[in-house]
Design a protein around this motif. Structure first.
Motif, PDB file in Angstrom:
ATOM      1  N   HIS A  31      10.366   7.124  -2.742  1.00 32.29           N
ATOM      2  CA  HIS A  31       9.575   5.949  -2.379  1.00 32.29           C
ATOM      3  C   HIS A  31       8.391   6.398  -1.527  1.00 32.29           C
ATOM      4  N   GLN A  32       7.378   5.556  -1.434  1.00 33.53           N
ATOM      5  CA  GLN A  32       6.234   5.893  -0.596  1.00 33.53           C
ATOM      6  C   GLN A  32       5.625   4.631   0.010  1.00 33.53           C
ATOM      7  N   ILE A  33       5.233   4.743   1.276  1.00 34.00           N
ATOM      8  CA  ILE A  33       4.453   3.700   1.952  1.00 34.00           C
ATOM      9  C   ILE A  33       3.033   4.227   2.050  1.00 34.00           C
ATOM     10  N   VAL A  34       2.075   3.428   1.592  1.00 30.75           N
ATOM     11  CA  VAL A  34       0.670   3.834   1.567  1.00 30.75           C
ATOM     12  C   VAL A  34      -0.113   2.874   2.451  1.00 30.75           C
ATOM     13  N   TYR A  35      -0.837   3.432   3.419  1.00 27.95           N
ATOM     14  CA  TYR A  35      -1.559   2.602   4.381  1.00 27.95           C
ATOM     15  C   TYR A  35      -2.956   3.162   4.616  1.00 27.95           C
ATOM     16  N   ALA A  36      -3.946   2.286   4.554  1.00 29.86           N
ATOM     17  CA  ALA A  36      -5.330   2.680   4.840  1.00 29.86           C
ATOM     18  C   ALA A  36      -5.681   2.229   6.253  1.00 29.86           C
ATOM     19  N   GLY A  37      -5.749   3.174   7.189  1.00 30.70           N
ATOM     20  CA  GLY A  37      -6.114   2.833   8.552  1.00 30.70           C
ATOM     21  C   GLY A  37      -7.584   2.492   8.684  1.00 30.70           C
ATOM     22  N   ARG A  38      -8.373   2.927   7.705  1.00 34.30           N
ATOM     23  CA  ARG A  38      -9.806   2.625   7.657  1.00 34.30           C
ATOM     24  C   ARG A  38     -10.183   2.449   6.201  1.00 34.30           C
ATOM     25  N   GLY A  39     -11.085   1.503   5.914  1.00 32.76           N
ATOM     26  CA  GLY A  39     -11.470   1.235   4.537  1.00 32.76           C
ATOM     27  C   GLY A  39     -10.489   0.298   3.853  1.00 32.76           C
ATOM     28  N   VAL A  40     -10.664   0.119   2.557  1.00 32.13           N
ATOM     29  CA  VAL A  40      -9.781  -0.733   1.757  1.00 32.13           C
ATOM     30  C   VAL A  40      -9.239   0.088   0.596  1.00 32.13           C
ATOM     31  N   LEU A  41      -7.940   0.025   0.405  1.00 34.26           N
ATOM     32  CA  LEU A  41      -7.255   0.784  -0.633  1.00 34.26           C
ATOM     33  C   LEU A  41      -6.850  -0.139  -1.779  1.00 34.26           C
ATOM     34  N   VAL A  42      -7.092   0.306  -3.012  1.00 36.80           N
ATOM     35  CA  VAL A  42      -6.594  -0.385  -4.195  1.00 36.80           C
ATOM     36  C   VAL A  42      -5.571   0.520  -4.876  1.00 36.80           C
ATOM     37  N   VAL A  43      -4.364   0.009  -5.056  1.00 38.79           N
ATOM     38  CA  VAL A  43      -3.318   0.723  -5.784  1.00 38.79           C
ATOM     39  C   VAL A  43      -3.113   0.008  -7.114  1.00 38.79           C
ATOM     40  N   TRP A  50      -2.902  -3.924  -6.399  1.00 35.34           N
ATOM     41  CA  TRP A  50      -2.638  -4.376  -5.043  1.00 35.34           C
ATOM     42  C   TRP A  50      -3.785  -3.874  -4.172  1.00 35.34           C
ATOM     43  N   VAL A  51      -4.337  -4.730  -3.342  1.00 35.73           N
ATOM     44  CA  VAL A  51      -5.443  -4.348  -2.463  1.00 35.73           C
ATOM     45  C   VAL A  51      -4.973  -4.481  -1.023  1.00 35.73           C
ATOM     46  N   ALA A  52      -5.252  -3.460  -0.216  1.00 34.38           N
ATOM     47  CA  ALA A  52      -4.776  -3.462   1.162  1.00 34.38           C
ATOM     48  C   ALA A  52      -5.876  -3.039   2.124  1.00 34.38           C
ATOM     49  N   PRO A  53      -6.299  -3.940   3.020  1.00 32.51           N
ATOM     50  CA  PRO A  53      -7.167  -3.559   4.136  1.00 32.51           C
ATOM     51  C   PRO A  53      -6.306  -2.988   5.260  1.00 32.51           C
ATOM     52  N   ALA A  54      -6.884  -2.834   6.442  1.00 33.54           N
ATOM     53  CA  ALA A  54      -6.171  -2.192   7.551  1.00 33.54           C
ATOM     54  C   ALA A  54      -5.055  -3.047   8.143  1.00 33.54           C
ATOM     55  N   THR A  55      -4.911  -4.276   7.698  1.00 33.07           N
ATOM     56  CA  THR A  55      -3.817  -5.121   8.176  1.00 33.07           C
ATOM     57  C   THR A  55      -2.656  -5.166   7.174  1.00 33.07           C
ATOM     58  N   ARG A  56      -2.714  -4.337   6.142  1.00 30.43           N
ATOM     59  CA  ARG A  56      -1.691  -4.344   5.103  1.00 30.43           C
ATOM     60  C   ARG A  56      -1.325  -2.915   4.697  1.00 30.43           C
ATOM     61  N   ALA A  57      -0.073  -2.725   4.279  1.00 33.43           N
ATOM     62  CA  ALA A  57       0.375  -1.465   3.675  1.00 33.43           C
ATOM     63  C   ALA A  57       0.987  -1.800   2.328  1.00 33.43           C
ATOM     64  N   ILE A  58       1.141  -0.802   1.484  1.00 38.56           N
ATOM     65  CA  ILE A  58       1.700  -1.017   0.154  1.00 38.56           C
ATOM     66  C   ILE A  58       2.943  -0.156  -0.015  1.00 38.56           C
ATOM     67  N   TRP A  59       4.020  -0.800  -0.404  1.00 44.76           N
ATOM     68  CA  TRP A  59       5.278  -0.121  -0.717  1.00 44.76           C
ATOM     69  C   TRP A  59       5.259   0.245  -2.197  1.00 44.76           C
ATOM     70  N   VAL A  60       5.400   1.538  -2.510  1.00 46.23           N
ATOM     71  CA  VAL A  60       5.423   2.008  -3.894  1.00 46.23           C
ATOM     72  C   VAL A  60       6.804   2.605  -4.165  1.00 46.23           C
ATOM     73  N   PRO A  61       7.642   1.939  -4.968  1.00 45.93           N
ATOM     74  CA  PRO A  61       8.992   2.443  -5.212  1.00 45.93           C
ATOM     75  C   PRO A  61       8.998   3.754  -6.000  1.00 45.93           C
ATOM     76  N   ALA A  62      10.082   4.483  -5.881  1.00 46.80           N
ATOM     77  CA  ALA A  62      10.246   5.729  -6.609  1.00 46.80           C
ATOM     78  C   ALA A  62      10.083   5.501  -8.111  1.00 46.80           C
ATOM     79  N   GLY A  63       9.391   6.426  -8.767  1.00 42.99           N
ATOM     80  CA  GLY A  63       9.251   6.392 -10.211  1.00 42.99           C
ATOM     81  C   GLY A  63       8.119   5.545 -10.742  1.00 42.99           C
TER      82      GLY A  63
END
Length: 265
Positions: A31-43, A50-63
């Motif tokens: 599993h992986q937690i992906v967090y952008a402390g700066r900028g905006v991340l699109v997974v 899924w789009v995450a600014p600095a107030t959000r993280a994204i949980w990506v399950p294994a596989g």
């Protein structure tokens, strides 16, 4: 066909991506937690984005096959967890709210002795020393981080990808121009379907109504434009809101702050 990279171990570290940078499609056995402390991340996955600014993280399950895209200069914090350890009990990608404490825990846990570095993928390069996983201090930090993750509210910031060819055609029109204000009936005439048929497909295929999907699309596009330093008024116009105040209200309801006070790096 593009080959999907298989990196068995999901790394725990911090790296930087330049504005517009990307990490190609890959998967982990962890599993992986992906967090952008700066900028905006699109997974992006096969199920949508899924789009995450600095107030959000994204949980990506294994596989799960996923790709990353940076909007604005991105500080990417990655936390890998064994597949046997799922503190959230989630088997689908999910956006999580990140408060001040959780933010600092993620940043501290992913900090490497060498500090942040630039990379174009998230597989550990040869010779890179990961953080010391055996120290009692790090074990305590990890335990608190997992406790905070369990308490983190899940956020409905997913833009699902349609399977129906009719919906794909319609959604592509709006993705090309989120400000397109045509009704579902007008869009239906363009793709060759009635608004009743399309409304039913939105619910059965995407699990949401057409207005809900369009609002999600516009909010995601707004996050990207804000990360690119676009003025709030211009963002409201380019994303299809009738006024700047209407955009600010919708943004505040979703993210808990106004676009003008978008969290800094």
């Amino acid at each position: 066909m593009t080959k999907i990279r298989h990196d068995p171990v999901a790394p725990t570290r911090t790296q930087r991506l330049a504005a517009g940078g990307a990490i190609d499609a890959h998967r982990h056995d962890d599993h992986q937690i992906v967090y952008a402390g700066r900028g905006v991340l699109v997974v992006t996955t096969g199920q949508g984005s899924w789009v995450a600014p600095a107030t959000r993280a994204i949980w990506v399950p294994a596989g799960v096959v996923h790709a990353h895209q940076a909007h604005g200069e991105l500080d990417l914090h990655l936390v890998g967890l064994p597949a046997s350890e799922n503190p959230l009990g989630l088997d689908v990608p999910t956006v999580l709210a990140v408060g001040p404490l959780l933010r600092e825990l993620i940043i501290a846990y992913t900090r490497t002795p060498a500090g942040s570095r630039t990379a174009d993928d998230d597989s550990p390069p040869a010779g890179d020393s990961p953080p010391d996983d055996d120290s009692p201090e790090r074990a305590r930090l990890r335990a608190v981080l997992l406790d905070q993750l369990r308490a983190s509210p899940q956020q409905p910031l997913h833009l699902p990808a349609p399977a129906s060819p009719l919906l794909r055609a319609l959604c592509e029109l709006l993705q090309a121009d989120p400000a397109d204000s045509r009704t579902l009936a007008e869009l239906g005439r363009r793709v060759g379907a009635s608004d009743r048929t399309l409304s039913r497909l939105f619910r059965s295929d995407l699990g949401m109504t057409f207005p809900q999907w369009r609002t999600q699309l516009r909010l995601q596009h707004a996050l990207i434009l804000l990360a690119e330093k676009q003025p709030v008024t211009a963002v409201a116009h380019r994303c299809g809101w009738s006024s700047t105040s209407a955009f600010i209200d919708a943004f505040r309801r979703t993210f808990g702050h106004t676009p003008g006070s978008h969290p800094p790096a």
